[in-house]
Design an enzyme around this catalytic site. Structure first.
Site, PDB file in Angstrom:
ATOM      1  CD  GLU A  16      -1.527  -2.349   1.838  1.00  0.00           C
ATOM      2  OE1 GLU A  16      -0.301  -2.536   2.012  1.00  0.00           O
ATOM      3  OE2 GLU A  16      -2.387  -3.220   2.109  1.00  0.00           O
ATOM      4  CB  ILE A 430      25.330  -4.379 -20.922  1.00  0.00           C
ATOM      5  CG1 ILE A 430      26.371  -3.267 -20.867  1.00  0.00           C
ATOM      6  CG2 ILE A 430      25.482  -5.265 -19.705  1.00  0.00           C
ATOM      7  CD1 ILE A 430      27.804  -3.716 -21.054  1.00  0.00           C
ATOM      8  CB  SER A 432      18.332  -5.615 -21.520  1.00  0.00           C
ATOM      9  OG  SER A 432      18.913  -4.591 -20.752  1.00  0.00           O
ATOM     10  CD  GLU A 483      19.544  -9.383 -21.420  1.00  0.00           C
ATOM     11  OE1 GLU A 483      18.920  -9.168 -20.361  1.00  0.00           O
ATOM     12  OE2 GLU A 483      20.778  -9.275 -21.530  1.00  0.00           O
ATOM     13  CD1 TRP A 560      20.657 -10.200  -5.797  1.00  0.00           C
ATOM     14  CD2 TRP A 560      20.344  -9.899  -7.984  1.00  0.00           C
ATOM     15  NE1 TRP A 560      21.355  -9.072  -6.172  1.00  0.00           N
ATOM     16  CE2 TRP A 560      21.184  -8.857  -7.512  1.00  0.00           C
ATOM     17  CE3 TRP A 560      20.002  -9.909  -9.340  1.00  0.00           C
ATOM     18  CZ2 TRP A 560      21.688  -7.852  -8.341  1.00  0.00           C
ATOM     19  CZ3 TRP A 560      20.499  -8.901 -10.164  1.00  0.00           C
ATOM     20  CH2 TRP A 560      21.328  -7.891  -9.666  1.00  0.00           C
ATOM     21  CD  GLU A 665      27.768   1.751 -12.159  1.00  0.00           C
ATOM     22  OE1 GLU A 665      27.004   0.774 -12.035  1.00  0.00           O
ATOM     23  OE2 GLU A 665      27.845   2.672 -11.353  1.00  0.00           O
ATOM     24  CG  HIS A 694      22.317   3.685 -13.723  1.00  0.00           C
ATOM     25  ND1 HIS A 694      23.638   3.399 -13.999  1.00  0.00           N
ATOM     26  CD2 HIS A 694      21.747   2.519 -13.390  1.00  0.00           C
ATOM     27  CE1 HIS A 694      23.839   2.113 -13.824  1.00  0.00           C
ATOM     28  NE2 HIS A 694      22.710   1.553 -13.451  1.00  0.00           N
ATOM     29  CB  CYS A 726      24.161  -1.133 -16.816  1.00  0.00           C
ATOM     30  SG  CYS A 726      23.378  -2.521 -15.957  1.00  0.00           S
TER      31      CYS A 726
HETATM   32  N1  GLN Z   1      22.518  -8.455 -19.438  1.00  0.00           N
HETATM   33  C1  GLN Z   1      21.762  -7.700 -18.495  1.00  0.00           C
HETATM   34  C2  GLN Z   1      21.104  -6.512 -19.168  1.00  0.00           C
HETATM   35  O1  GLN Z   1      21.680  -6.023 -20.096  1.00  0.00           O
HETATM   36  C3  GLN Z   1      22.629  -7.211 -17.359  1.00  0.00           C
HETATM   37  C4  GLN Z   1      21.821  -6.506 -16.338  1.00  0.00           C
HETATM   38  C5  GLN Z   1      22.620  -6.062 -15.134  1.00  0.00           C
HETATM   39  O2  GLN Z   1      23.802  -5.945 -15.183  1.00  0.00           O
HETATM   40  N2  GLN Z   1      21.973  -5.829 -14.045  1.00  0.00           N
HETATM   41  O3  GLN Z   1      20.057  -6.059 -18.767  1.00  0.00           O
HETATM   42 ZN    ZN Z   2      24.858  -3.921 -15.163  1.00  0.00          ZN
END
Ligand code: GLN
Ligand code: ZN
Length: 761
Positions: A16, A430, A432, A483, A560, A665, A694, A726
């Site tokens: 919530e 990377i 996706s 991805e 995770w 990174e 990011h 990333c």
């Molecule tokens: N291969 C994943 C992507 O490109 C790596 C994601 C990550 O590093 N958290 O989304």
């Molecule tokens: Zn990453």
């Protein structure tokens, strides 16, 4: 008084708080409406604890975003760029947590970091020359009044000054020591206020005492607490530690005027030895953390009772039963889980069930209630984790050869340069590409049964086709399939491997309003069919350029997920590694020549104490990664990816993964790591991210070009890859496409300057 908890999850039974907060951000509800929801959540949570018979209930553990930020705001540690926005208190708080943007002003958020060895993130407080520490916040005291009004036996909670200083950033040449006196005064003022409110207990969280503490830090701790404890009145002070043991400061801590000391006997089992060797002062109460606040399994009462009895023998029997850490790290209640088989469900204890466990343990320990104990014992006798004998046998027969890839990396490097004939400074991404609305809709339609599996795949194939063409058009050298089939990089693999179970409502706060729903490792893990081969093969069929296979690594899948307690982490992670090894070999068999195995979570589970980094963690985590790829051909190129640049202190371990290429990174032009890599004679080829995904900002060609030039100056040109830092999953296509074009063009420019068209060894 016999039982307490350190903190309760605050997002609410059905998240919530998340929904209300996000509505508030979108101006769909008012601040008063948000406050009303928050109050309702707090009251429900206190009521749940009262009903479970918890005798000391944490107040102040509730937060709209993060407790560290709450404590910083309580003490006026708010950088002036947020003050200057002249917002309401609540909005100023959110501005620090998530940034602020209006037509005329834009201020970035404070940075965020992982909270110790958990998957929770805290907001990093910032101290600068203008920081003027004083007790100005009222949130804590208001919540105490609210709690008292409904009869809650209050234990006020704040983050302690030592941990606060250890986790903060210091700007303008300031340092920790500049703030000790002001902090002592502010915390003393907190104590005075609590006295006025007639609060019985204050819990001061000092998990940072479970790191290695050197003599300078010990002095810091002394100065802080000698000062604060001098202001003690009637309110009793509990020094609460968690996530480990306090071997470096135990004697110091017990010698101080604390009324209670909270120790973690789950992750900090060495605390038991400290007790046995040094004893425990008779004028203090030990808060014994014996119910695991981080994992989701039922407590084994007979084991816990022996532990408690042993602990109690050193404290004259004076002790309070406690969780090992805040329950923030587990979901709300297992009762909600309707889809889990009952043989699994009965072994789960989320936050609500853990409250009941404390009640049970109270009865067993203090009233010697046999019925409760026996019921629990028989529950543990019936537990049946699915066993996969062939996986176990395979693990037993592993030898060093299974963990060793041959030939050595240097030799492979040459073979691979000849194999791929890539230009210097090869470009890649990377993995996706943006998960646009249509991609998510396609997935949800499949889940709801609105489309068939074939229709789902067909949609994704179109996406793959389009993104392969895009990458070819702009001239990327090593492609990815995008991805599109993955919602989450761990859940996707968990769902396809045997051994995992999934909850419907098992949300755990990751940061702010964001949650994760970690898979649960229930049985032995194995792979019953190829997972990624179809998508990768399809993508590769569309182009002559190499397409990277894309896997999540064993350590990240393990870290995770909620782990089992009946088998060791090493055993579980090795099982995952073997399953992934099969996948790697299948990809290779199907002509996928470059395979990336992501390990973004490798660093976060490092033990708090450096001395344990290898013995308790890296010594099994690193070999597990090697096991995944050790059997591939010399010409098959293995990549890995990590989402952080703070690996200066584990460079050797990262090289020991024996990957051929690593991307990581390195945005914000912080290339100090590059110097560390050079100094450590790092052998793996590297792709330091040349732009920060990011942020929505598109980096200009010139900007990327100058970063690449720095890289070329520092590193051997044949070891450098060019890529973002990333995956692009969370970004828009517009931003991503633009940024990638700029990267590729910048790379081409540098290539012309260095005048070395092909990679040679
Ligand atoms: N291969 C994943 C992507 O490109 C790596 C994601 C990550 O590093 N958290 O989304
Ligand atoms: Zn990453």
């Amino acid at each position: 008084m016999t039982k307490t908890i350190i903190g309760f999850p605050r997002i609410g039974h059905h998240r919530e708080l998340k929904f209300a907060t996000e509505h508030y951000w979108k101006h769909k509800i008012t601040a008063d409406e948000l406050q009303a929801t928050a109050k309702e959540i707090r009251i429900n949570h206190w009521q749940a604890q009262i009903n479970a018979g918890i005798d000391l209930i944490p107040v102040g553990d509730f937060s709209f975003f993060d407790n560290v930020l709450d404590t910083a705001n309580l003490l006026n540690i708010v950088p002036s760029r947020y003050r200057d926005l002249n917002l309401s208190q609540l909005d100023e708080y959110f501005a620090q947590a998530r940034g602020y943007q209006s037509d005329t002003k834009s201020v970035k958020a404070l940075s965020m970091k992982k909270w110790f060895n958990t998957n929770y993130h805290y907001i990093v407080p910032e101290f600068d020359k203008d920081t003027n520490i004083q007790l100005i916040g009222t949130k804590l005291f208001d919540e105490i009044e609210e709690a008292k009004s409904i009869g809650v036996p209050v234990k006020a909670c704040i983050i302690g000054p030592y941990t606060l200083l250890k986790l903060s950033r210091f700007l303008d040449g300031t340092n920790r020591n500049s703030f000790i006196d002001a902090l002592v005064t502010a915390y003393s003022d907190v104590l005075t206020r609590l006295n006025e409110q007639q609060v019985n207990w204050l819990q001061i969280d000092e998990p940072a005492l479970c790191f290695d503490v050197d003599s300078a830090e010990k002095k810091l701790f002394d100065r802080l607490y000698d000062g604060i404890l001098a202001a003690k009145g009637k309110t009793k002070v509990l020094l609460q530690t968690y996530f480990g043991d306090i071997r470096d400061v135990y004697n110091d801590v017990v010698a101080k005027d604390f009324d209670g000391i909270g120790l973690d006997f789950v992750e900090g089992s060495y605390n038991q030895t400290l007790l046995a060797n040094n004893g425990f002062p008779s004028d203090k109460i030990l808060f014994a953390g014996i119910v695991n606040g981080k994992n989701i399994w039922r407590n084994n009462y007979s084991q816990t009772v022996s532990k408690v009895n042993e602990i109690a023998s050193h404290t004259d029997g004076k002790l309070i039963l406690n969780t090992s850490c805040s329950l923030l790290h587990v979901p709300y209640s297992a009762k909600d889980e309707e889809k889990l088989p009952s043989d699994v469900k009965q072994h789960l204890a989320f936050a609500i069930e853990k409250l009941a466990e404390l009640g049970d343990l109270d009865k067993v320990v203090f009233e010697r209630d046999h019925k409760v104990l026996d019921a629990n014992t028989s529950l543990f006798q019936t537990i049946k984790h699915p066993v996969n004998q062939s996986v176990r046998t395979e693990i037993d027969s592993l030898t060093d050869d299974d963990y060793t890839r041959l030939p050595a990396r240097e030799e492979r490097e040459q073979i691979q340069h000849d194999e791929f004939k890539l230009p210097v400074l090869p470009t890649t991404t990377i993995g996706s590409f943006p998960q646009t609305k249509d991609v998510r809709q396609n997935r949800s339609k499949l889940r709801k049964g609105e489309i068939t599996r074939d229709q789902y795949d067909e949609f994704n194939n179109e996406k793959i086709k389009r993104i392969i063409k895009f990458q070819e058009d702009i001239g990327i050298d090593v492609l990815v399939h995008g991805e599109y089939e993955r919602n989450d990089m761990v859940e996707y693999f968990g769902e396809k491997l045997d051994g995992f179970v999934f909850t419907q409502n098992g949300w755990v706060q990751s940061y702010g309003t964001r949650g994760v729903k970690p898979p649960i490792i229930w049985g032995d893990i194995s792979r019953n069919a190829p997972i990624t081969v179809k998508d990768s093969v399809y993508a590769q069929s569309l182009t002559d350029k190499p397409v990277k296979g894309m896997l999540t690594g064993p350590v990240t899948i393990f870290n995770w997920s909620f782990p089992r307690e009946d088998v060791s982490p090493k055993e579980s992670v090795t099982q995952i590694a073997l399953a992934l090894q099969e996948e790697v070999l299948d990809l290779e068999k199907n002509n996928i020549k470059i395979i990336q195995i992501d390990e973004p979570a490798l660093r976060e589970n490092l033990p708090l104490r450096k001395t344990n980094w290898y013995s308790e963690y890296l010594d099994w985590a690193v070999p597990a990664f090697r096991l995944v790829h050790s059997k591939v051909q010399p010409s098959t190129q293995i990549h890995t990816h990590m989402c952080y640049s703070e690996f200066g202190d584990i460079i050797k371990a990262i090289d020991a993964l024996d990957a051929d290429v690593i991307s990581f990174e390195a945005s914000r032009a912080d290339f100090t790591l590059i110097d560390q890599l050079v100094a450590a004679n790092f052998k793996t080829e590297v792709g330091p991210g040349v732009y920060d995904i990011h942020s929505p900002r598109v980096p200009s060609e010139e900007e990327v070009e100058s970063l690449i030039k720095v890289l070329v100056e520092k590193l051997p040109i044949n070891k450098i890859w060019i890529n973002p830092d990333c995956g692009l999953k969370t970004r828009s296509e517009e931003e991503s496409f633009e940024s990638l074009k700029n990267i590729v063009n910048a790379t081409k420019k540098v290539r012309r300057v260095v005048n070395e068209p092909n990679r040679v060894s």
